[in-house]
Design an enzyme around this catalytic site. Structure first.
Site, PDB file in Angstrom:
ATOM      1  N   GLY A 182       0.774  -1.278   0.063  1.00  0.00           N
ATOM      2  CA  GLY A 182       0.092   0.084   0.019  1.00  0.00           C
ATOM      3  C   GLY A 182       1.011   1.204   0.066  1.00  0.00           C
ATOM      4  O   GLY A 182       2.066   1.296   0.418  1.00  0.00           O
ATOM      5  N   CYS A 183       0.375   2.320  -0.304  1.00  0.00           N
ATOM      6  CA  CYS A 183       1.079   3.577  -0.751  1.00  0.00           C
ATOM      7  C   CYS A 183       1.467   3.911   0.955  1.00  0.00           C
ATOM      8  O   CYS A 183       2.606   4.523   1.161  1.00  0.00           O
ATOM      9  CB  CYS A 183       0.403   4.611  -1.220  1.00  0.00           C
ATOM     10  SG  CYS A 183      -1.473   4.878  -0.817  1.00  0.00           S
TER      11      CYS A 183
END
Length: 311
Positions: free
Chosen positions: A114-115
């Site tokens: 995920g970012c």
């Protein structure tokens, strides 16, 4: 001969940016479905199983359904850009700098990070591994991202009301990124996470404040900076930066695509407080750039091929 790549979910933001990074590259040949076929399970199954690589740019449930379409004897290797498989057995976490480039290169199933976890893990995981930060500390994460990371719905809401400058969310806690943040940082419990989106299309800052004076055997900020520098020594993508002389770190509303990651260790004059901060592009190292980096490694290529590393 070029390897074939099918982007399932090619019409979304992440898929479009992956295609941009692969455009014009002779090593890969993109497999595209027309609008009538891209939601047809039979057409998707055929494209998935015929490709050398498939990148899933789908919501979590749709990504699980796509994996179920893969035939047992298929040669296809998958990169999942959703959060569906990030802590699943049989999947390699696609953060080469943390899990090892060879692990990603040899994997059949790779789950893109995920970012927000990319920023958090890049900062905290090496320091916990080195014994400089305690695993059992209650970490907090304050982070802001460009609104493009929220998908088409959030993009539409933000662009429909230009007066909105900051939108806090996940106010009920339990954000879906928390399991990977805890697992890959080696923590017994997830951090307290406060995310928000801002009036910029792209860009991200992830901050981990540390009350060093409250820790037993607390590390010095210099020791943390040195440990991160050593951990990422030679990385063409992740850079440990000196504190800015201006005293400011900026996210620009007009930022261009960027696939790098900058890390900072900021501290009070007496060293009693510190802030670990990561700056990245949520659509770059936080999504599409990471997928292309992983694809490069899986295909036996230079991991930076096709990436934009000049901020």
């Amino acid at each position: 001969m070029s390897a074939t790549v099918f982007i399932d979910g090619a019409a979304g933001t992440t898929g479009l940016e992956i295609a941009d990074r692969l455009a014009g590259r002779s090593e890969f040949s993109l497999v595209a479905l027309d609008d009538a076929s891209r939601k047809d399970p039979a057409a998707r199954r055929e494209a998935l199983n015929a490709a050398d690589f498939a990148i899933l740019c789908l919501p979590d449930d749709a990504a699980r359904e796509a994996v179920a379409l893969v035939d047992p004897d298929s040669k296809v290797r998958l990169i999942d850009a959703s959060s569906a498989h990030r802590v699943s057995d049989g999947w390699t976490y696609g953060f080469p700098e943390l899990v090892g480039r060879d692990a990603v290169a040899g994997a059949r199933f790779v789950a893109n990070p995920g970012c927000y976890p990319t920023g958090f893990l890049a900062l905290v995981a090496p320091l916990v591994r080195a014994g400089l930060l305690p695993a059992d500390w209650t970490y907090t994460v304050n982070a802001v991202s460009g609104y493009s990371g929220g998908g088409k719905g959030l993009i539409a809401r933000f662009e429909a009301d230009p007066a909105i400058g900051w939108r806090g969310y996940a106010l009920g806690f339990g954000h879906k990124h928390l399991p990977e943040m805890a697992r890959y940082a080696g923590l017994p419990r997830p951090p307290v996470f406060t995310p928000a989106v801002i009036a910029a299309h792209r860009g991200m800052a992830v901050s981990v404040p540390l009350a060093l004076s409250a820790m037993e055997a607390a590390p010095s900020p210099a020791a943390m900076r040195d440990a991160l520098s050593e951990f990422y020594a030679g990385s063409p993508i992740i850079k440990v930066c000196d504190p800015p002389e201006s005293g400011e770190i900026l996210l620009r509303a007009d930022a261009a695509p960027w696939d790098g990651l900058e890390l900072f260790v900021l501290a009070s004059p007496d060293g009693s407080e510190a802030q670990l901060l990561a700056r990245l592009d949520n659509l770059g190292k936080g999504a599409s750039g990471a997928a292309v980096q992983n694809l490069n490694l899986m295909a036996g290529l230079d991991e930076t091929a096709g990436l934009q590393l000049t901020a």
